[in-house]
Design a protein around this motif. Structure first.
Motif, PDB file in Angstrom:
ATOM      1  N   TRP A 176       8.519   0.134 -12.464  1.00  0.00           N
ATOM      2  CA  TRP A 176       8.784   1.578 -12.353  1.00  0.00           C
ATOM      3  C   TRP A 176      10.279   1.836 -12.180  1.00  0.00           C
ATOM      4  O   TRP A 176      10.983   1.068 -11.525  1.00  0.00           O
ATOM      5  CB  TRP A 176       8.040   2.166 -11.157  1.00  0.00           C
ATOM      6  CG  TRP A 176       6.551   2.051 -11.248  1.00  0.00           C
ATOM      7  CD1 TRP A 176       5.754   1.140 -10.606  1.00  0.00           C
ATOM      8  CD2 TRP A 176       5.686   2.867 -12.016  1.00  0.00           C
ATOM      9  NE1 TRP A 176       4.438   1.356 -10.934  1.00  0.00           N
ATOM     10  CE2 TRP A 176       4.369   2.406 -11.802  1.00  0.00           C
ATOM     11  CE3 TRP A 176       5.889   3.954 -12.874  1.00  0.00           C
ATOM     12  CZ2 TRP A 176       3.268   2.996 -12.411  1.00  0.00           C
ATOM     13  CZ3 TRP A 176       4.787   4.530 -13.475  1.00  0.00           C
ATOM     14  CH2 TRP A 176       3.494   4.057 -13.243  1.00  0.00           C
ATOM     15  N   ARG A 196       9.213  -1.205  -8.099  1.00  0.00           N
ATOM     16  CA  ARG A 196      10.188  -0.173  -8.485  1.00  0.00           C
ATOM     17  C   ARG A 196      11.571  -0.790  -8.531  1.00  0.00           C
ATOM     18  O   ARG A 196      11.939  -1.575  -7.664  1.00  0.00           O
ATOM     19  CB  ARG A 196      10.162   0.994  -7.505  1.00  0.00           C
ATOM     20  CG  ARG A 196      11.011   2.165  -7.983  1.00  0.00           C
ATOM     21  CD  ARG A 196      10.679   3.414  -7.212  1.00  0.00           C
ATOM     22  NE  ARG A 196      11.165   3.380  -5.862  1.00  0.00           N
ATOM     23  CZ  ARG A 196      12.316   3.932  -5.463  1.00  0.00           C
ATOM     24  NH1 ARG A 196      13.096   4.547  -6.317  1.00  0.00           N
ATOM     25  NH2 ARG A 196      12.670   3.870  -4.193  1.00  0.00           N
ATOM     26  N   LEU A 214       5.573   2.450  -3.359  1.00  0.00           N
ATOM     27  CA  LEU A 214       5.832   2.997  -4.684  1.00  0.00           C
ATOM     28  C   LEU A 214       5.822   4.517  -4.594  1.00  0.00           C
ATOM     29  O   LEU A 214       5.144   5.093  -3.753  1.00  0.00           O
ATOM     30  CB  LEU A 214       4.769   2.514  -5.672  1.00  0.00           C
ATOM     31  CG  LEU A 214       4.849   1.022  -6.026  1.00  0.00           C
ATOM     32  CD1 LEU A 214       3.643   0.624  -6.871  1.00  0.00           C
ATOM     33  CD2 LEU A 214       6.134   0.693  -6.747  1.00  0.00           C
ATOM     34  N   TRP A 226       3.104  -3.164 -13.752  1.00  0.00           N
ATOM     35  CA  TRP A 226       4.106  -2.163 -14.126  1.00  0.00           C
ATOM     36  C   TRP A 226       5.451  -2.445 -13.459  1.00  0.00           C
ATOM     37  O   TRP A 226       5.507  -2.977 -12.357  1.00  0.00           O
ATOM     38  CB  TRP A 226       3.665  -0.756 -13.678  1.00  0.00           C
ATOM     39  CG  TRP A 226       2.354  -0.324 -14.224  1.00  0.00           C
ATOM     40  CD1 TRP A 226       1.173  -0.263 -13.549  1.00  0.00           C
ATOM     41  CD2 TRP A 226       2.083   0.092 -15.562  1.00  0.00           C
ATOM     42  NE1 TRP A 226       0.177   0.166 -14.389  1.00  0.00           N
ATOM     43  CE2 TRP A 226       0.707   0.397 -15.633  1.00  0.00           C
ATOM     44  CE3 TRP A 226       2.857   0.241 -16.704  1.00  0.00           C
ATOM     45  CZ2 TRP A 226       0.098   0.843 -16.799  1.00  0.00           C
ATOM     46  CZ3 TRP A 226       2.249   0.680 -17.866  1.00  0.00           C
ATOM     47  CH2 TRP A 226       0.890   0.980 -17.909  1.00  0.00           C
ATOM     48  N   ARG A 281       8.032   3.962 -16.877  1.00  0.00           N
ATOM     49  CA  ARG A 281       7.262   2.756 -16.581  1.00  0.00           C
ATOM     50  C   ARG A 281       7.393   1.786 -17.749  1.00  0.00           C
ATOM     51  O   ARG A 281       7.480   2.185 -18.911  1.00  0.00           O
ATOM     52  CB  ARG A 281       5.804   3.071 -16.274  1.00  0.00           C
ATOM     53  CG  ARG A 281       5.016   3.595 -17.448  1.00  0.00           C
ATOM     54  CD  ARG A 281       3.576   3.863 -17.067  1.00  0.00           C
ATOM     55  NE  ARG A 281       2.817   4.347 -18.214  1.00  0.00           N
ATOM     56  CZ  ARG A 281       1.517   4.548 -18.207  1.00  0.00           C
ATOM     57  NH1 ARG A 281       0.827   4.328 -17.117  1.00  0.00           N
ATOM     58  NH2 ARG A 281       0.902   4.984 -19.277  1.00  0.00           N
ATOM     59  N   SER A 294       3.498   7.297  -9.083  1.00  0.00           N
ATOM     60  CA  SER A 294       2.948   6.071  -9.678  1.00  0.00           C
ATOM     61  C   SER A 294       1.464   5.901  -9.365  1.00  0.00           C
ATOM     62  O   SER A 294       0.774   5.139 -10.035  1.00  0.00           O
ATOM     63  CB  SER A 294       3.714   4.843  -9.185  1.00  0.00           C
ATOM     64  OG  SER A 294       3.409   4.572  -7.826  1.00  0.00           O
TER      65      SER A 294
END
Length: 193
Positions: A125, A90, A77, A123, A165, A81
Motif C-alpha cells: 500500500w 504500507r 494499515l 498487497w 495498491r 485498506s
C-alpha cells in the motif's frame, strides 16, 4: 566456465546519517522535477520519515542511489485498506517522475511485489497527495508500473490522498537484476492458518 553476471542494482538499508541525507536529497529532487511538470507532491513528509528512525531502503544502480522507500512496519494499515482483505504492508516511496528514466521505478515495483509475496503478503500500500489537475499525469505512470489507484480519501489529519495498491506476486526477474541484503527490507511473514 564463464563469469557469473552480478546484478547491477542493489537493495540496501539506508542507516547512516550520510545515506539518509542522500535519500532525503533524492526525495527533494524528485519533488522539484514533479513541480516543473506542474505536479504537486510535497517532499516534507517523506523527508521527515527518512530522517527519523524509520526503516529506509535504497535502490542503488552501481552504487548510485536511484530509488528510495520507507516501510511502515508495525503500524496499522490505513482505514481505506480494510475494504480490500488480505495482509499487506504500507510504504512511502520517492515518486517516479513522468518523462524521466523509469527503469529504477519499474524494477522497484517488481521487487516490492516479489518481496511482499515471498513473505506471504497480498498487497503493498502507498498513498500520494490527491492534487486535482496534476494527479492524472503521475497516475498514468504509476499504473504503467503496476500500481492501482483507488478513489481519493481524506485522512484523519484532513489531507486528501489517493490510495495506491500493488498486488504481491512472485516475480523472478527482480532477483536477477537486483541483489538484496537480507536486512534490506524486513517484512513480517504471514503464516498459513
Amino acid at each position: 566456465m564463464g563469469a557469473v553476471d552480478t546484478p547491477v542494482y542493489a537493495m540496501l538499508p539506508v542507516r547512516t546519517g550520510a545515506a539518509r541525507a542522500e535519500a532525503a536529497a533524492l526525495a527533494q529532487e524528485a519533488t522539484r522535477w514533479l513541480a516543473d511538470q506542474g505536479i504537486d507532491h510535497p517532499a516534507g513528509p517523506l523527508v521527515a520519515l527518512i530522517q527519523s528512525q524509520a526503516i529506509v531502503t535504497g535502490l542503488y544502480d552501481d552504487e548510485e542511489l536511484v530509488g528510495c522507500l520507507v516501510v511502515h512496519v508495525g503500524e496499522d494499515l490505513p482505514h481505506w485498506s480494510h475494504a480490500y482483505p488480505g495482509p499487506g504492508v504500507r510504504v512511502s516511496l520517492v515518486p517516479p517522475v513522468p518523462g524521466h528514466d523509469d527503469q529504477a521505478a519499474r524494477l522497484l515495483a517488481l521487487w516490492l511485489a516479489d518481496h511482499a509475496a515471498q513473505h506471504g503478503l497480498e498487497w503493498v500500500w502507498w498513498e500520494i497527495p490527491a492534487a486535482s489537475q496534476t494527479r492524472p499525469t503521475l497516475l498514468v505512470l504509476l499504473r504503467d508500473l503496476g500500481w492501482e489507484d483507488l478513489p481519493a480519501v481524506r485522512r484523519a489529519d484532513g489531507e486528501r490522498v489517493t490510495p495506491l495498491r500493488l498486488r504481491a506476486e512472485l516475480r523472478p526477474a527482480p532477483t536477477v537484476a537486483i541483489s538484496a541484503s537480507a536486512n534490506a527490507f524486513p517484512l513480517p511473514t504471514v503464516r498459513a492458518r
